[in-house]
Design a protein around this motif. Structure first.
Motif, PDB file in Angstrom:
ATOM      1  N   GLU A 179       0.838  -1.211   0.000  1.00 49.58           N
ATOM      2  CA  GLU A 179       0.000   0.000   0.000  1.00 49.58           C
ATOM      3  C   GLU A 179       0.871   1.259   0.000  1.00 49.58           C
ATOM      4  OE1 GLU A 179      -3.310   0.538  -0.122  1.00 49.58           O
ATOM      5  OE2 GLU A 179      -3.786  -1.584  -0.302  1.00 49.58           O
ATOM      6  N   MET A 180       1.953   1.245   0.788  1.00 52.01           N
ATOM      7  CA  MET A 180       2.848   2.404   0.861  1.00 52.01           C
ATOM      8  C   MET A 180       3.577   2.619  -0.465  1.00 52.01           C
ATOM      9  SD  MET A 180       4.479   2.514   4.695  1.00 52.01           S
ATOM     10  CE  MET A 180       5.130   0.860   4.766  1.00 52.01           C
ATOM     11  N   VAL A 181       3.943   1.528  -1.124  1.00 55.59           N
ATOM     12  CA  VAL A 181       4.616   1.622  -2.430  1.00 55.59           C
ATOM     13  C   VAL A 181       3.672   2.236  -3.456  1.00 55.59           C
ATOM     14  CG1 VAL A 181       5.573   0.273  -4.345  1.00 55.59           C
ATOM     15  CG2 VAL A 181       6.242  -0.256  -2.011  1.00 55.59           C
ATOM     16  N   GLU A 182       2.408   1.798  -3.468  1.00 53.63           N
ATOM     17  CA  GLU A 182       1.423   2.333  -4.410  1.00 53.63           C
ATOM     18  C   GLU A 182       1.100   3.796  -4.121  1.00 53.63           C
ATOM     19  OE1 GLU A 182      -1.974  -0.233  -4.388  1.00 53.63           O
ATOM     20  OE2 GLU A 182      -0.907  -1.876  -5.369  1.00 53.63           O
ATOM     21  N   LEU A 183       1.181   4.188  -2.868  1.00 53.98           N
ATOM     22  CA  LEU A 183       0.860   5.564  -2.485  1.00 53.98           C
ATOM     23  C   LEU A 183       2.014   6.518  -2.791  1.00 53.98           C
ATOM     24  CD1 LEU A 183      -1.481   7.132  -0.924  1.00 53.98           C
ATOM     25  CD2 LEU A 183       0.006   6.957   1.057  1.00 53.98           C
ATOM     26  N   GLU A 184       3.236   6.147  -2.355  1.00 52.47           N
ATOM     27  CA  GLU A 184       4.415   7.018  -2.530  1.00 52.47           C
ATOM     28  C   GLU A 184       5.136   6.783  -3.859  1.00 52.47           C
ATOM     29  OE1 GLU A 184       6.418   9.085   1.106  1.00 52.47           O
ATOM     30  OE2 GLU A 184       7.193   7.077   0.815  1.00 52.47           O
ATOM     31  N   LEU A 185       4.813   5.667  -4.532  1.00 51.71           N
ATOM     32  CA  LEU A 185       5.412   5.299  -5.824  1.00 51.71           C
ATOM     33  C   LEU A 185       6.931   5.177  -5.730  1.00 51.71           C
ATOM     34  CD1 LEU A 185       3.227   7.663  -8.029  1.00 51.71           C
ATOM     35  CD2 LEU A 185       2.891   5.215  -7.722  1.00 51.71           C
ATOM     36  N   THR A 186       7.389   4.586  -4.638  1.00 51.75           N
ATOM     37  CA  THR A 186       8.806   4.276  -4.438  1.00 51.75           C
ATOM     38  C   THR A 186       8.928   3.082  -3.507  1.00 51.75           C
ATOM     39  OG1 THR A 186      10.914   5.110  -3.622  1.00 51.75           O
ATOM     40  CG2 THR A 186       8.950   6.005  -2.582  1.00 51.75           C
ATOM     41  N   GLU A 187      10.011   2.325  -3.680  1.00 51.60           N
ATOM     42  CA  GLU A 187      10.229   1.133  -2.857  1.00 51.60           C
ATOM     43  C   GLU A 187      10.801   1.481  -1.482  1.00 51.60           C
ATOM     44  OE1 GLU A 187       9.238  -1.787  -3.621  1.00 51.60           O
ATOM     45  OE2 GLU A 187       8.985  -1.757  -5.779  1.00 51.60           O
ATOM     46  N   PHE A 188      11.377   2.682  -1.368  1.00 52.70           N
ATOM     47  CA  PHE A 188      12.075   3.062  -0.139  1.00 52.70           C
ATOM     48  C   PHE A 188      11.298   4.152   0.597  1.00 52.70           C
ATOM     49  CE2 PHE A 188      15.194   1.665  -3.268  1.00 52.70           C
ATOM     50  CZ  PHE A 188      15.808   0.629  -2.580  1.00 52.70           C
ATOM     51  N   HIS A 189      11.094   3.930   1.895  1.00 52.53           N
ATOM     52  CA  HIS A 189      10.344   4.881   2.727  1.00 52.53           C
ATOM     53  C   HIS A 189      11.183   5.274   3.939  1.00 52.53           C
ATOM     54  CE1 HIS A 189       7.072   3.393   0.291  1.00 52.53           C
ATOM     55  NE2 HIS A 189       7.318   2.173   0.725  1.00 52.53           N
ATOM     56  N   TYR A 190      10.942   6.480   4.427  1.00 51.94           N
ATOM     57  CA  TYR A 190      11.686   6.987   5.576  1.00 51.94           C
ATOM     58  C   TYR A 190      10.702   7.435   6.657  1.00 51.94           C
ATOM     59  CZ  TYR A 190      15.279   6.810   2.047  1.00 51.94           C
ATOM     60  OH  TYR A 190      16.119   6.367   1.064  1.00 51.94           O
ATOM     61  N   PHE A 191      10.908   6.942   7.887  1.00 54.74           N
ATOM     62  CA  PHE A 191       9.944   7.160   8.979  1.00 54.74           C
ATOM     63  C   PHE A 191      10.567   7.923  10.146  1.00 54.74           C
ATOM     64  CE2 PHE A 191       9.292   2.736   7.298  1.00 54.74           C
ATOM     65  CZ  PHE A 191       8.187   3.015   6.506  1.00 54.74           C
ATOM     66  N   ASP A 192      11.480   8.852   9.870  1.00 56.72           N
ATOM     67  CA  ASP A 192      12.205   9.533  10.956  1.00 56.72           C
ATOM     68  C   ASP A 192      11.260  10.234  11.928  1.00 56.72           C
ATOM     69  OD1 ASP A 192      14.170   8.704   9.298  1.00 56.72           O
ATOM     70  OD2 ASP A 192      14.837  10.686   8.663  1.00 56.72           O
ATOM     71  N   ASP A 193      10.307  11.025  11.384  1.00 60.93           N
ATOM     72  CA  ASP A 193       9.399  11.798  12.238  1.00 60.93           C
ATOM     73  C   ASP A 193       8.463  10.885  13.042  1.00 60.93           C
ATOM     74  OD1 ASP A 193       8.376  10.978   9.848  1.00 60.93           O
ATOM     75  OD2 ASP A 193       7.122  12.752   9.505  1.00 60.93           O
ATOM     76  N   ILE A 194       8.002   9.797  12.405  1.00 63.77           N
ATOM     77  CA  ILE A 194       7.080   8.861  13.083  1.00 63.77           C
ATOM     78  C   ILE A 194       7.820   8.096  14.186  1.00 63.77           C
ATOM     79  CG2 ILE A 194       5.511   6.891  12.767  1.00 63.77           C
ATOM     80  CD1 ILE A 194       5.329   7.966   9.774  1.00 63.77           C
TER      81      ILE A 194
END
Length: 838
Positions: free
Chosen positions: A89-104
């Motif tokens: 779901e995150m890949v389809e939303l952000e359209l990238t394989e890599f995500h960064y969760f620093d703030d969360i």
């Protein structure tokens, strides 16, 4: 940790899961439009599920109660699958394989290390005997074929007798020369001391001056030692240096490892006793309660006969065994409820007849005009556009599984008194409940046969009725049609090796070098660090290169977890193929072998260089692919590796490689991917150093997921230098500046760093460390002959990735987002100008 502690940990994790499931069900019903808020919601769920997964995996590995472990395994697979769904779901939303969760992560007060998705230990633990058996057969076949050559550490050369004597003479003369030099040095020093004694003889008579000199030297030495010690203590206190004996294994760790081994033994014993109890308790129930169950079922069915006769005037038709027999009628129902169902069915049949009549009348009415239809169509389009703007979560296949597990936990284990079961062995009462149901089903089949005959006799005796013959014509026609269809399918999926055993096919593939032995490499050996600037770079509209640990996490999610668990592979978003693209030496080959090691997968090598000259012609190629995928299905999980996969999809084949026919698999790979089903735990992994040489369309048609493997950044290089030096017997001292090494080696790959460390840390150099510590210069001089990966090459990989389907979507979304922001700014400026004019 004791059993009580792990039980407590399990209860806490189940509570956390329960609250998370409640939150998720609430959030999913609310429509969302803001993509940033949606991503934050998905990311928080993902992080929390990862924490639950880490705890649950630990509990499943350590808990010894066999019935609890079954439930935990069910929930564990559900959580694992949900993590993969949220990632998708995150890949389809952000359209990238890599995500960064620093703030969360800051909000949740978690460290980046807690984002690591663990590899469940049961992947290997529960298949250990099977994996060992396969390794033995593979080693035996390789030994028979002469392919298993021993690894020679030092090349031994045969010398002539005279040459050997010369070498011994040279070594002996050198030894004698060194001894003579040492002896002469001692004599020279003695002479020097004698001269000094003569010159300073009158001064040495004053003892107070001599004592003062000794005190001066001693105090200086003592203070310098004290200063060094205080400095080291301060560095440890500030956390800039590890404490002494940090790298040594403590007694507590040794004790915990011993306890885990004992716990594993207890697990096996309890599992064996549980499996034996399943058989024994069932036999006991059959003897004790079997006859009572039989009589109860017969009485229940007879009562049904009589009630149906009283209500409808005829005896009912007995359900067929294929449909489920009497179990359909009496599925947790009393005879009174069954009677109510019969009456309700009669009323429904009457209502359906009335509806059919109304529908026939409506069909006779005149049809609506085209204009009205067009108007309705336009309104529908508007509504669909509005609906499209709202984000909706795709339906989950794992939420139900987790909810079932959670409800079972609440019903069975939440408030259960286990004071009697201190050793945490199986619970006999739970087994009895399960086996009663099984026994009832078995007895019901026998009772159904008896009661069918009894119903025939009743019909003949009371009504003098005969059972109507079954409709045979339609059934026969249907069967004939189905049979024909099956025949057609059989021609398409023809087994080319139906007359051969799977062992002979396995042996043939090993002999041809298509089935190879995977190297024993764990994913934890792929060393790297997190990208701590990912979120800040994206806020400035700069796409960061992924870190090594981001790559490692994707390999776990897309490769290891689905291959390791059949339940997850069947229901999770299916990933059939992976592409690892990056410069040489970044660890692509190592990652392929790590997937096989962590899951116990069989490794096949279909690289263009490996299949060159093997199975020639079209029929030969078909046979080769048939053999590979037949054996891969039989010995799953399996990994099909295509090294230098760009050669299979060349735009133009170089003249030097035309004889090898590198493009043999190009047309067949898309067809093979279509044939792979969710049941087939087979993953096609391609590795490439030059993806630019391949035809992009056909490349992206085959590989679902494309992962860029970058050169290591400063943080990863720092960790890599430290870890590899220690693993190769090196000692870290103040003389070795690792920070300097990490900065100087910017652009160099992991493979180059490992090669340099192994070349420097020879056996002789390791022995010399006590009096000659390691320095950075030793490593840097060795690296001067190597060429690094320059930024231009890294940019070329990024530009190529931007042309892939996901890369294009990402770039498009960024440009659209940027244009919208500019329009908003223009609108604000115009508003301000209008106010000023007024």
């Amino acid at each position: 940790m004791s059993n009580l502690m792990y039980n407590k940990m399990w209860h806490q994790t189940q509570e956390a899961l329960n609250t998370l499931l409640d939150k998720e069900s609430q959030k999913m019903t609310e429509p969302q439009r803001n993509k940033v808020l949606v991503f934050q919601m998905l990311a928080t769920f993902y992080i929390k599920y990862v924490q639950i997964f880490r705890n649950m995996e630990n509990v499943y590995d350590q808990i010894v109660h066999p019935q609890k472990r079954m439930l935990i395994r069910k929930v564990l697979d559900g959580v694992m699958g949900r993590i993969l769904e949220l990632k998708n779901e995150m890949v389809e939303l952000e359209l990238t394989e890599f995500h960064y969760f620093d703030d969360i992560l800051q909000d949740l007060k978690l460290a980046p290390q807690q984002l690591d998705v663990p590899i469940p230990r049961y992947f290997l633990k529960e298949r250990l005997e099977v994996i060992k058996g396969r390794e033995k057969t593979l080693a035996r076949i390789l030994n028979e074929c002469g392919l298993d050559l021993p690894k020679v550490k030092y090349a031994v050369k045969s010398l002539a007798f005279e040459e050997a004597i010369k070498l011994i003479q040279i070594a002996e003369r050198a030894r004698q020369g060194r001894l003579r030099a040492m002896f002469m040095r001692q004599i020279f020093l003695q002479e020097c001391r004698a001269r000094e004694m003569k010159l300073l003889g009158h001064r040495l008579t004053d003892t107070s001056l001599a004592a003062l000199q000794i005190q001066k030297v001693w105090r200086g030495f003592h203070q310098s030692k004290k200063t060094v010690k205080e400095r080291e203590e301060e560095m440890v206190f500030l956390g800039m240096k590890p404490p002494p004996l940090f790298n040594e294994v403590s007694a507590a760790i040794v004790q915990s490892e011993h306890v885990t081994r004992l716990r594993n033994e207890v697990q096996l014993k309890h599992e064996q006793s549980y499996q034996e109890a399943l058989i024994n308790i069932k036999e006991e129930l059959k003897l004790m309660e079997g006859q009572d169950i039989k009589e109860h079922l017969q009485d229940q069915i007879r009562q049904w006969f009589i009630e149906c006769r009283n209500l409808t005037g005829t005896f009912p038709d007995y359900p067929n065994q294929e449909d489920g027999g009497s179990a359909i009628i009496f599925s947790n129902k009393t005879p009174e409820q069954v009677i109510e169902d019969i009456l309700a069915n009669q009323e429904e049949e009457e209502k359906l007849k009335k509806k059919k009549k109304k529908e026939e009348k409506k069909e006779n009415k005149p049809k609506k005009s085209k204009k009205e239809k067009e108007r309705k169509g336009s309104t529908k389009e508007k509504t669909t556009k509005e609906e499209d703007e709202e984000w909706k979560m795709s339906p989950s296949l794992f939420l139900q599984l987790m909810e079932e597990g959670n409800s079972l936990y609440k019903d069975m284990w939440l408030n259960k008194d286990e004071s009697w079961n201190f050793p945490q062995d199986y619970d006999p009462e739970l087994i009895k409940e399960e086996k009663r149901k099984e026994l009832e089903l078995e007895i019901r089949v026998q009772v159904d046969e008896l009661m069918r005959q009894e119903l025939k006799n009743l019909k003949l005796a009371v009504n003098r009725e005969k059972e109507l013959p079954a409709r045979g014509k339609k059934g026969k026609k249907g069967k004939g049609k189905k049979g024909k269809k099956k025949g057609k399918r059989g021609k398409k999926d023809k087994d080319l090796t139906a007359d051969r055993t799977i062992e002979s096919l396995y042996k043939e593939l090993v002999e041809e070098g298509l089935l190879i032995q995977a190297l024993k490499v764990n994913l934890s050996d792929y060393i790297g660090e997190y990208s701590y600037l990912g979120t800040t770079l994206r806020q400035v509209a700069v796409e960061p290169m992924p870190s090594l640990l981001d790559v490692k996490q994707l390999i776990t999610l897309y490769g290891i977890l689905p291959l390791g668990s059949p339940e997850v592979h069947e229901k999770a978003p299916l990933v059939k193929s992976l592409l690892l693209a990056g410069p040489p030496g970044v660890g692509k080959k190592m990652l392929v072998h790590a997937i096989c090691t962590e899951t116990g997968a069989t490794l096949f090598n279909l690289s263009s260089s490996n299949i060159a000259g093997k199975y020639p012609g079209k029929t030969g190629l078909q046979m080769m692919l048939h053999l590979v995928f037949k054996v891969a299905r039989q010995f799953q999980p399996s990994v099909v590796w295509i090294q230098d996969t760009e050669k299979t999809f060349y735009k133009r084949v170089p003249l030097a490689e035309r004889q090898n026919e590198p493009k043999r698999l190009k047309k067949h790979l898309p067809k093979l991917l279509k044939l792979l089903k969710p049941d087939d735990r087979i993953l096609i992994v391609g590795t490439t150093q030059r993806p630019f040489d391949a035809d992009l369309q056909s490349f992206c048609r085959v590989y679902q997921k494309i992962i860029l493997v970058p050169r290591p950044d400063y943080a990863s290089r720092y960790v890599l230098w430290k870890q590899i030096i220690l693993r190769n017997g090196g000692v870290l001292t103040n003389a070795l500046n690792i920070s300097c090494l990490s900065k100087v080696t910017d652009g160099f790959t992991q493979g180059q760093i490992v090669k340099v460390i192994k070349e420097v840390l020879t056996d002789r150099r390791v022995r010399q460390q006590s009096h000659k510590p390691l320095t950075a210069v030793e490593f840097i001089t060795m690296m001067t002959s190597m060429s690094p990966v320059y930024k231009e090459e890294e940019e070329s990989f990024k530009n190529w990735y931007a042309k892939t389907p996901l890369g294009k979507k990402r770039m498009l979304s960024l440009t659209i987002g940027g244009n919208k922001e500019k329009e908003k700014e223009k609108g604000k400026k115009k508003g301000k100008k209008g106010k000023k004019k007024k």
